[in-house]
Enzyme design. Structure first.
Site, PDB file in Angstrom:
ATOM      1  CE  LYS A  24      -4.247  -1.637   1.821  1.00 54.13           C
ATOM      2  NZ  LYS A  24      -5.246  -1.563   3.054  1.00 54.13           N
ATOM      3  CE  LYS A  81      -8.526  -9.482  -3.328  1.00 53.00           C
ATOM      4  NZ  LYS A  81      -9.458  -8.803  -2.125  1.00 53.00           N
ATOM      5  CE  LYS A 105     -11.732  -0.448  -1.297  1.00 52.08           C
ATOM      6  NZ  LYS A 105     -11.833  -1.577  -0.498  1.00 52.08           N
TER       7      LYS A 105
END
Ligand code: ADP
Ligand code: NA
Length: 329
Positions: free
Chosen positions: A114, A197, A200
């Site tokens: 991240k 996968k 969003k």
């Protein structure tokens, strides 16, 4: 015999949840209510580890809570609350931060991923300590089990280590939770990139949001990337796209993949997509309508969440009181 306790949280950042969130996690939230005492929270404190627009965050927290209720989270059985309404999460998290090694926190792979996305100087300290707040979320409620996907295993290990460390330093205080791999949880792939996968974070065409207009949902499914060949058979290696459609169908309709293969024998991908579009819209339409109804009565929704926060605080404040006493406060 008291029921085992379960804690789970979900970020409100997208507003709408998607089919992957539902089939991989939220469906199990609903069924776990039958066998456990559940604490479910919308984790808005976690959301601000990356920048958020205040009005949007507030709105998305309500939309998220409304969807959870619409999907079947029952506030008379489970405590449903917004994380920031329960300040004990932060009170415990500070104590745990002071017991976490800097090197230990540095090894969390999700932070590495991240923070790269946020750019070299963009990642906040909050993003770094996120797994410790997550540990506090769980340990506050003395949860026996935590439903986790593969991506959260490392964080749960840290939670277990911190509970064990606290207990050995200060005496038995915190329940060491175990991972619960929910039976029947499905991994849903992106409709446009079936090697990834559903998320969003990918372009919207591949992601079926629960709050999408049903016409949009049907179109996304009809436009799903399928594979070469024509036969409707599950084959994750050679036909990931078709296999994904069969998985979604099977999980929502309750028909086994084998039954579906048999029923679609001699028919093409187009027939499968057409039927799946109906199965999915039949599922999401009432969820979407119920979510809207709940959002149309903000006073009642706010009351439900305040009640959930109060129930959560009854447990959380006891844990913090004991922890603070043991630490020497
Ligand atoms: P996203 O990947 O869209 O950012 P999150 O990471 O917020 O979703 O996931 C919230 C929950 O939904 C987690 O429990 C996660 O394991 C589950 N989940 C997310 N995407 C999928 C998917 N495509 N298939 C199955 N479960 C998923
Ligand atoms: Na994610």
């Amino acid at each position: 015999v008291p029921l085992p306790r379960v804690l789970s949280g979900i970020q409100p950042t997208a507003g709408s949840f998607h089919l992957g969130n539902y089939l991989g996690a939220l469906r199990q939230w609903v069924s776990l209510q039958d066998t456990t005492e559940a604490f479910y929270c919308v984790v808005d404190l976690h959301a601000i580890t990356v920048p958020q627009d205040p009005a949007e965050l507030r709105r998305n927290s309500l939309v998220s809570a409304a969807q959870l209720l619409a999907l079947g989270v029952d506030p008379t059985r489970s405590a449903l609350f917004v994380q920031s309404h329960v300040p004990e999460h932060l009170q415990l998290s500070w104590v745990l931060e002071c017991m976490t090694g800097f090197g230990e926190a540095s090894r969390m792979t999700q932070f590495k991923d991240k923070s790269q996305r946020e750019g070299a100087s963009g990642a906040s300290v909050g993003l770094f300590t996120y797994p410790v707040l997550q540990a506090a979320d769980i340990l506050l409620y003395q949860a026996d089990m935590v439903p986790v996907g593969e991506d959260q295993r490392q964080h749960l290990e840290l939670t277990r280590d911190l509970a064990t460390r606290f207990n050995s330093r200060y005496g038995a205080t915190l329940t060491v939770p175990s991972a619960h791999i929910p039976p029947g949880a499905a991994k849903v792939l992106d409709l446009q990139q079936p090697d990834k996968k559903m998320s969003k974070s990918l372009p919207p065409a591949g992601c079926v949001n629960l709050l999408d207009d049903p016409a949009v949902t049907a179109k996304k499914i009809r436009s799903a990337v399928t594979d070469t060949g024509r036969e409707v058979v599950a084959d994750p290696v050679n036909k990931p796209g078709v296999t994904n459609l069969l998985t979604i169908h099977s999980t929502l309709s309750g028909q086994s993949v084998a039954e579906l293969e048999e029923r679609f024998a001699g028919r093409g991908y187009g027939d499968l997509k057409k039927e799946l579009a109906e199965v999915v819209t039949d599922f999401v339409t009432p969820v979407r309508d119920r979510t809207q109804e709940l959002l149309d009565d903000p006073a009642e929704l706010t009351r439900v969440l305040a009640d959930g926060a109060q129930r959560a605080r009854e447990v959380a404040s006891r844990t913090v009181a004991t922890v603070y006493d043991r630490v020497g406060f």
